[in-house]
Write a protein that holds these residues in place. Structure first.
Motif, PDB file in Angstrom:
ATOM      1  N   ILE A  75     -29.143  29.898  56.443  1.00  0.00           N
ATOM      2  CA  ILE A  75     -28.132  30.061  56.674  1.00  0.00           C
ATOM      3  C   ILE A  75     -28.174  31.394  55.602  1.00  0.00           C
ATOM      4  CG2 ILE A  75     -26.234  28.914  55.384  1.00  0.00           C
ATOM      5  CD1 ILE A  75     -26.564  27.854  57.958  1.00  0.00           C
ATOM      6  N   ASN A  76     -29.124  31.421  54.514  1.00  0.00           N
ATOM      7  CA  ASN A  76     -29.066  32.360  53.118  1.00  0.00           C
ATOM      8  C   ASN A  76     -29.403  33.371  54.154  1.00  0.00           C
ATOM      9  OD1 ASN A  76     -27.051  30.810  51.249  1.00  0.00           O
ATOM     10  ND2 ASN A  76     -29.791  29.411  50.438  1.00  0.00           N
ATOM     11  N   GLN A  77     -30.244  33.121  54.706  1.00  0.00           N
ATOM     12  CA  GLN A  77     -31.228  34.822  55.508  1.00  0.00           C
ATOM     13  C   GLN A  77     -30.089  35.012  56.112  1.00  0.00           C
ATOM     14  OE1 GLN A  77     -34.534  33.305  57.411  1.00  0.00           O
ATOM     15  NE2 GLN A  77     -35.047  35.624  57.236  1.00  0.00           N
ATOM     16  N   LEU A  78     -29.498  34.485  56.993  1.00  0.00           N
ATOM     17  CA  LEU A  78     -28.794  35.256  57.848  1.00  0.00           C
ATOM     18  C   LEU A  78     -27.066  35.206  57.639  1.00  0.00           C
ATOM     19  CD1 LEU A  78     -29.637  32.781  61.210  1.00  0.00           C
ATOM     20  CD2 LEU A  78     -30.818  35.188  60.788  1.00  0.00           C
ATOM     21  N   ASN A  79     -26.782  34.772  56.594  1.00  0.00           N
ATOM     22  CA  ASN A  79     -25.550  34.964  55.748  1.00  0.00           C
ATOM     23  C   ASN A  79     -24.138  35.088  56.570  1.00  0.00           C
ATOM     24  OD1 ASN A  79     -26.803  36.489  53.618  1.00  0.00           O
ATOM     25  ND2 ASN A  79     -26.737  38.756  54.620  1.00  0.00           N
ATOM     26  N   ILE A  80     -24.705  33.443  57.144  1.00  0.00           N
ATOM     27  CA  ILE A  80     -23.796  32.620  57.950  1.00  0.00           C
ATOM     28  C   ILE A  80     -22.662  31.731  56.600  1.00  0.00           C
ATOM     29  CG2 ILE A  80     -23.753  32.557  59.922  1.00  0.00           C
ATOM     30  CD1 ILE A  80     -25.694  30.756  60.748  1.00  0.00           C
ATOM     31  N   ARG A  81     -21.824  31.148  57.036  1.00  0.00           N
ATOM     32  CA  ARG A  81     -21.272  30.023  56.475  1.00  0.00           C
ATOM     33  C   ARG A  81     -21.657  28.649  56.294  1.00  0.00           C
ATOM     34  NH1 ARG A  81     -15.261  31.248  57.479  1.00  0.00           N
ATOM     35  NH2 ARG A  81     -16.219  32.023  59.493  1.00  0.00           N
ATOM     36  N   GLU A  82     -21.534  27.831  55.530  1.00  0.00           N
ATOM     37  CA  GLU A  82     -22.265  26.382  55.926  1.00  0.00           C
ATOM     38  C   GLU A  82     -21.519  25.468  57.294  1.00  0.00           C
ATOM     39  OE1 GLU A  82     -23.931  23.052  53.091  1.00  0.00           O
ATOM     40  OE2 GLU A  82     -23.571  25.149  52.145  1.00  0.00           O
ATOM     41  N   LEU A  83     -21.521  25.002  57.627  1.00  0.00           N
ATOM     42  CA  LEU A  83     -21.213  23.547  58.025  1.00  0.00           C
ATOM     43  C   LEU A  83     -20.123  22.622  57.084  1.00  0.00           C
ATOM     44  CD1 LEU A  83     -23.805  22.604  60.699  1.00  0.00           C
ATOM     45  CD2 LEU A  83     -21.813  23.794  61.235  1.00  0.00           C
ATOM     46  N   LYS A  84     -18.973  22.806  58.022  1.00  0.00           N
ATOM     47  CA  LYS A  84     -18.396  21.638  57.479  1.00  0.00           C
ATOM     48  C   LYS A  84     -17.814  20.291  57.525  1.00  0.00           C
ATOM     49  CE  LYS A  84     -14.263  24.809  56.740  1.00  0.00           C
ATOM     50  NZ  LYS A  84     -13.092  25.104  57.076  1.00  0.00           N
ATOM     51  N   THR A  85     -18.888  19.294  56.399  1.00  0.00           N
ATOM     52  CA  THR A  85     -19.377  18.325  56.993  1.00  0.00           C
ATOM     53  C   THR A  85     -17.582  17.673  56.481  1.00  0.00           C
ATOM     54  OG1 THR A  85     -19.937  17.706  54.510  1.00  0.00           O
ATOM     55  CG2 THR A  85     -21.277  18.170  56.257  1.00  0.00           C
ATOM     56  N   ARG A  86     -17.670  15.966  57.481  1.00  0.00           N
ATOM     57  CA  ARG A  86     -16.723  15.769  57.215  1.00  0.00           C
ATOM     58  C   ARG A  86     -16.255  14.340  56.486  1.00  0.00           C
ATOM     59  NH1 ARG A  86     -14.736  15.237  63.853  1.00  0.00           N
ATOM     60  NH2 ARG A  86     -15.111  17.662  64.442  1.00  0.00           N
TER      61      ARG A  86
ATOM     62  N   ALA B 144     -26.198  22.014  63.106  1.00  0.00           N
ATOM     63  CA  ALA B 144     -26.172  20.461  62.654  1.00  0.00           C
ATOM     64  C   ALA B 144     -26.798  19.461  62.976  1.00  0.00           C
ATOM     65  CB  ALA B 144     -25.043  19.744  63.342  1.00  0.00           C
ATOM     66  N   TYR B 145     -27.859  19.794  63.512  1.00  0.00           N
ATOM     67  CA  TYR B 145     -29.248  19.378  63.709  1.00  0.00           C
ATOM     68  C   TYR B 145     -30.292  19.542  62.599  1.00  0.00           C
ATOM     69  CZ  TYR B 145     -33.701  18.177  65.923  1.00  0.00           C
ATOM     70  OH  TYR B 145     -34.985  17.982  66.213  1.00  0.00           O
ATOM     71  N   LEU B 146     -30.160  20.842  62.367  1.00  0.00           N
ATOM     72  CA  LEU B 146     -31.182  21.469  61.169  1.00  0.00           C
ATOM     73  C   LEU B 146     -30.706  20.807  60.270  1.00  0.00           C
ATOM     74  CD1 LEU B 146     -33.681  23.334  60.880  1.00  0.00           C
ATOM     75  CD2 LEU B 146     -32.413  24.740  60.980  1.00  0.00           C
ATOM     76  N   SER B 147     -29.677  20.554  59.726  1.00  0.00           N
ATOM     77  CA  SER B 147     -29.300  20.020  58.171  1.00  0.00           C
ATOM     78  C   SER B 147     -30.042  18.778  58.558  1.00  0.00           C
ATOM     79  CB  SER B 147     -27.589  20.654  58.030  1.00  0.00           C
ATOM     80  OG  SER B 147     -26.724  19.433  59.250  1.00  0.00           O
ATOM     81  N   LYS B 148     -29.499  17.717  59.114  1.00  0.00           N
ATOM     82  CA  LYS B 148     -29.665  16.107  59.720  1.00  0.00           C
ATOM     83  C   LYS B 148     -31.067  16.321  59.262  1.00  0.00           C
ATOM     84  CE  LYS B 148     -25.966  15.110  62.411  1.00  0.00           C
ATOM     85  NZ  LYS B 148     -25.960  14.451  63.080  1.00  0.00           N
ATOM     86  N   LYS B 149     -31.562  16.883  59.497  1.00  0.00           N
ATOM     87  CA  LYS B 149     -33.358  17.002  60.163  1.00  0.00           C
ATOM     88  C   LYS B 149     -33.221  17.125  58.852  1.00  0.00           C
ATOM     89  CE  LYS B 149     -33.984  14.852  63.839  1.00  0.00           C
ATOM     90  NZ  LYS B 149     -34.945  13.366  64.269  1.00  0.00           N
ATOM     91  N   ASN B 150     -33.723  18.650  58.359  1.00  0.00           N
ATOM     92  CA  ASN B 150     -33.879  19.454  57.564  1.00  0.00           C
ATOM     93  C   ASN B 150     -33.491  20.158  55.980  1.00  0.00           C
ATOM     94  OD1 ASN B 150     -36.393  20.601  55.624  1.00  0.00           O
ATOM     95  ND2 ASN B 150     -37.451  20.903  57.189  1.00  0.00           N
ATOM     96  N   ARG B 151     -32.663  19.845  54.867  1.00  0.00           N
ATOM     97  CA  ARG B 151     -31.699  20.306  54.817  1.00  0.00           C
ATOM     98  C   ARG B 151     -32.499  21.519  53.933  1.00  0.00           C
ATOM     99  NH1 ARG B 151     -26.260  19.777  55.112  1.00  0.00           N
ATOM    100  NH2 ARG B 151     -25.743  20.528  53.191  1.00  0.00           N
ATOM    101  N   VAL B 152     -33.667  21.832  53.592  1.00  0.00           N
ATOM    102  CA  VAL B 152     -34.356  22.604  52.695  1.00  0.00           C
ATOM    103  C   VAL B 152     -34.304  23.760  53.483  1.00  0.00           C
ATOM    104  CG1 VAL B 152     -36.119  23.630  51.807  1.00  0.00           C
ATOM    105  CG2 VAL B 152     -35.153  21.444  51.599  1.00  0.00           C
ATOM    106  N   ARG B 153     -34.891  23.486  55.029  1.00  0.00           N
ATOM    107  CA  ARG B 153     -34.899  24.448  56.532  1.00  0.00           C
ATOM    108  C   ARG B 153     -33.465  25.291  57.068  1.00  0.00           C
ATOM    109  NH1 ARG B 153     -38.195  22.391  60.892  1.00  0.00           N
ATOM    110  NH2 ARG B 153     -37.801  23.586  62.159  1.00  0.00           N
ATOM    111  N   TYR B 154     -32.221  24.183  56.280  1.00  0.00           N
ATOM    112  CA  TYR B 154     -30.631  24.703  57.070  1.00  0.00           C
ATOM    113  C   TYR B 154     -30.899  26.059  55.926  1.00  0.00           C
ATOM    114  CZ  TYR B 154     -26.134  24.439  56.851  1.00  0.00           C
ATOM    115  OH  TYR B 154     -24.719  24.613  57.692  1.00  0.00           O
ATOM    116  N   LYS B 155     -30.917  25.713  54.836  1.00  0.00           N
ATOM    117  CA  LYS B 155     -30.166  26.145  53.663  1.00  0.00           C
ATOM    118  C   LYS B 155     -30.547  27.395  53.419  1.00  0.00           C
ATOM    119  CE  LYS B 155     -27.529  23.665  50.898  1.00  0.00           C
ATOM    120  NZ  LYS B 155     -26.031  23.896  50.805  1.00  0.00           N
ATOM    121  N   GLU B 156     -32.604  27.554  53.510  1.00  0.00           N
ATOM    122  CA  GLU B 156     -32.906  28.974  53.983  1.00  0.00           C
ATOM    123  C   GLU B 156     -31.886  29.548  55.260  1.00  0.00           C
ATOM    124  OE1 GLU B 156     -37.210  28.022  54.166  1.00  0.00           O
ATOM    125  OE2 GLU B 156     -36.859  27.370  52.132  1.00  0.00           O
TER     126      GLU B 156
END
Length: 88
Positions: free
Chosen positions: A77-88, A63-75
């Motif tokens: 998530i894709n590299q580790l094959n984990i699901r994306e966080l659900k946003t409220r 959650a911290y990474l998605s707020k700070k840098n969305r590009v690094r977060y997406k990379e």
């Protein structure tokens, strides 16, 4: 696949061990190891508690990474094959 990802993290500087990506990567490895353990030992409640704690830590870091840098977060998530966080 996980081994290749680990090698790519190892090739980076030693200073990167405190980075969010490295921490999420190490938590993901622990989660996968505990999950396979719990498939065999279903009543190991202490391991279940540990798994839930690690999942929470990883979720907060993501959650911290998605707020700070969305590009690094997406990379990551894709590299580790984990699901994306659900946003409220």
């Amino acid at each position: 696949m996980i081994k290749n990802a680990f090698i790519s993290f190892q090739e980076k500087k030693e200073e990167s061990r405190g980075s969010v990506e490295f921490q999420v990567f190490s938590f993901t490895n622990k989660i996968r190891r505990l999950t396979s353990h719990l498939e065999l030992h279903r009543k190991d409640y202490l391991s279940q508690r540990g798994l839930r704690k690690i999942l929470g830590k990883r979720q907060r870091l993501l959650a911290y990474l998605s707020k700070k840098n969305r590009v690094r977060y997406k990379e990551l998530i894709n590299q580790l094959n984990i699901r994306e966080l659900k946003t409220r």
